[in-house]
Design a protein around this motif. Structure first.
Motif, short mmCIF file in Angstrom:
data_model
loop_
_atom_site.label_atom_id
_atom_site.label_comp_id
_atom_site.label_asym_id
_atom_site.label_seq_id
_atom_site.Cartn_x
_atom_site.Cartn_y
_atom_site.Cartn_z
N GLY A 18 0.81 -1.22 0.00
CA GLY A 18 0.00 0.00 0.00
C GLY A 18 0.84 1.26 0.00
N ALA A 19 1.91 1.26 0.81
CA ALA A 19 2.80 2.42 0.85
C ALA A 19 3.50 2.62 -0.49
CB ALA A 19 3.82 2.24 1.98
N LEU A 20 3.89 1.53 -1.13
CA LEU A 20 4.52 1.64 -2.45
C LEU A 20 3.56 2.25 -3.46
CD1 LEU A 20 6.32 -1.81 -2.60
CD2 LEU A 20 7.41 0.43 -2.47
N LEU A 21 2.31 1.82 -3.43
CA LEU A 21 1.34 2.39 -4.36
C LEU A 21 1.12 3.87 -4.09
CD1 LEU A 21 -1.43 -0.36 -4.65
CD2 LEU A 21 0.44 0.15 -6.23
N ARG A 22 1.04 4.25 -2.82
CA ARG A 22 0.88 5.67 -2.48
C ARG A 22 2.03 6.49 -3.02
NH1 ARG A 22 -0.82 3.70 2.29
NH2 ARG A 22 1.16 4.08 3.33
N ARG A 23 3.26 6.01 -2.83
CA ARG A 23 4.43 6.75 -3.33
C ARG A 23 4.41 6.81 -4.86
NH1 ARG A 23 7.02 4.06 0.81
NH2 ARG A 23 7.95 2.51 -0.55
N ALA A 24 4.06 5.72 -5.51
CA ALA A 24 4.02 5.69 -6.97
C ALA A 24 2.92 6.60 -7.51
CB ALA A 24 3.82 4.27 -7.47
N ARG A 25 1.85 6.72 -6.77
CA ARG A 25 0.73 7.57 -7.20
C ARG A 25 1.13 9.04 -7.16
NH1 ARG A 25 -3.50 9.63 -4.26
NH2 ARG A 25 -3.09 8.31 -2.46
N CYS A 78 8.00 -5.44 -2.51
CA CYS A 78 7.16 -5.93 -1.42
C CYS A 78 7.83 -7.07 -0.66
CB CYS A 78 5.80 -6.38 -1.95
SG CYS A 78 4.78 -5.00 -2.46
N ALA A 79 8.73 -7.77 -1.30
CA ALA A 79 9.42 -8.87 -0.64
C ALA A 79 10.54 -8.37 0.26
CB ALA A 79 9.98 -9.84 -1.68
N GLU A 80 11.01 -7.16 0.03
CA GLU A 80 12.10 -6.58 0.80
C GLU A 80 11.55 -5.90 2.04
OE1 GLU A 80 15.37 -6.62 -0.08
OE2 GLU A 80 14.91 -7.79 -1.87
N ASP A 81 12.47 -5.43 2.89
CA ASP A 81 12.02 -4.63 4.03
C ASP A 81 11.67 -3.24 3.52
OD1 ASP A 81 15.40 -4.31 5.27
OD2 ASP A 81 14.34 -2.97 3.93
N ALA A 82 11.10 -2.40 4.36
CA ALA A 82 10.56 -1.12 3.93
C ALA A 82 11.61 -0.23 3.27
CB ALA A 82 9.94 -0.39 5.12
N ASP A 83 12.85 -0.18 3.78
CA ASP A 83 13.88 0.68 3.20
C ASP A 83 14.28 0.21 1.82
OD1 ASP A 83 13.94 2.28 5.43
OD2 ASP A 83 15.50 1.09 6.41
N HIS A 84 14.52 -1.08 1.64
CA HIS A 84 14.92 -1.60 0.34
C HIS A 84 13.78 -1.53 -0.66
CE1 HIS A 84 18.08 -3.41 2.86
NE2 HIS A 84 18.81 -3.11 1.81
N GLY A 85 12.54 -1.65 -0.19
CA GLY A 85 11.40 -1.57 -1.09
C GLY A 85 11.28 -0.22 -1.75
N GLU A 86 11.60 0.84 -0.99
CA GLU A 86 11.55 2.17 -1.55
C GLU A 86 12.64 2.33 -2.61
OE1 GLU A 86 11.87 6.76 0.04
OE2 GLU A 86 11.15 5.21 1.37
N GLU A 87 13.83 1.77 -2.37
CA GLU A 87 14.90 1.84 -3.34
C GLU A 87 14.52 1.09 -4.62
OE1 GLU A 87 18.41 0.36 -1.45
OE2 GLU A 87 18.32 1.87 0.12
N ALA A 88 13.92 -0.08 -4.47
CA ALA A 88 13.55 -0.89 -5.64
C ALA A 88 12.52 -0.17 -6.50
CB ALA A 88 13.03 -2.25 -5.20
N LEU A 89 11.60 0.53 -5.87
CA LEU A 89 10.56 1.21 -6.61
C LEU A 89 11.12 2.35 -7.44
CD1 LEU A 89 7.51 1.30 -7.09
CD2 LEU A 89 7.35 2.94 -5.24
N SER A 90 12.17 3.03 -6.94
CA SER A 90 12.72 4.16 -7.66
C SER A 90 13.75 3.75 -8.70
CB SER A 90 13.36 5.15 -6.68
OG SER A 90 14.43 4.54 -5.99
N ALA A 91 14.16 2.49 -8.69
CA ALA A 91 15.18 2.03 -9.63
C ALA A 91 14.65 1.88 -11.03
CB ALA A 91 15.73 0.68 -9.17
#
Length: 91
Positions: A18-25, A78-91
């Motif tokens: 959900g947090a990833l979707l919010r950031r992507a939105r 989503c498989a990573e912890d919160a910090d790595h998930g944010e990095e993966a989304l921006s990559a």
């Protein structure tokens, strides 16, 4: 049909998603993204807040497409912890 309760890890994964979707939105409205994905704004709201931590595959795929995200990137984030998930989304 009785639904098995989700584990704490499954709930956390849903919250990360959900947090990833919010950031992507970003600045796009929830209504605009939901309409582009063909889902209701309430469905998107529930996913973003973690109240629907296990959305259907086609809902996830539609949201990813509407947000221009790769399913591979989403799954990895989503498989990573919160910090790595944010990095993966921006990559």
């Amino acid at each position: 049909m009785v639904r098995v309760p989700l584990s704490p890890q499954e709930r956390e994964r849903g919250e990360r998603f959900g947090a990833l979707l919010r950031r992507a939105r970003g600045e796009r409205s929830m209504v605009d993204v939901a309409a582009a994905a063909g889902v209701s704004a309430e469905t998107l709201r529930k996913i973003e807040t973690g109240r629907a931590p296990t959305p259907a595959f086609f809902t996830v795929a539609a949201l990813a497409h509407a947000l221009g995200l790769s399913l591979d990137v989403l799954a990895a984030a989503c498989a990573e912890d919160a910090d790595h998930g944010e990095e993966a989304l921006s990559a």
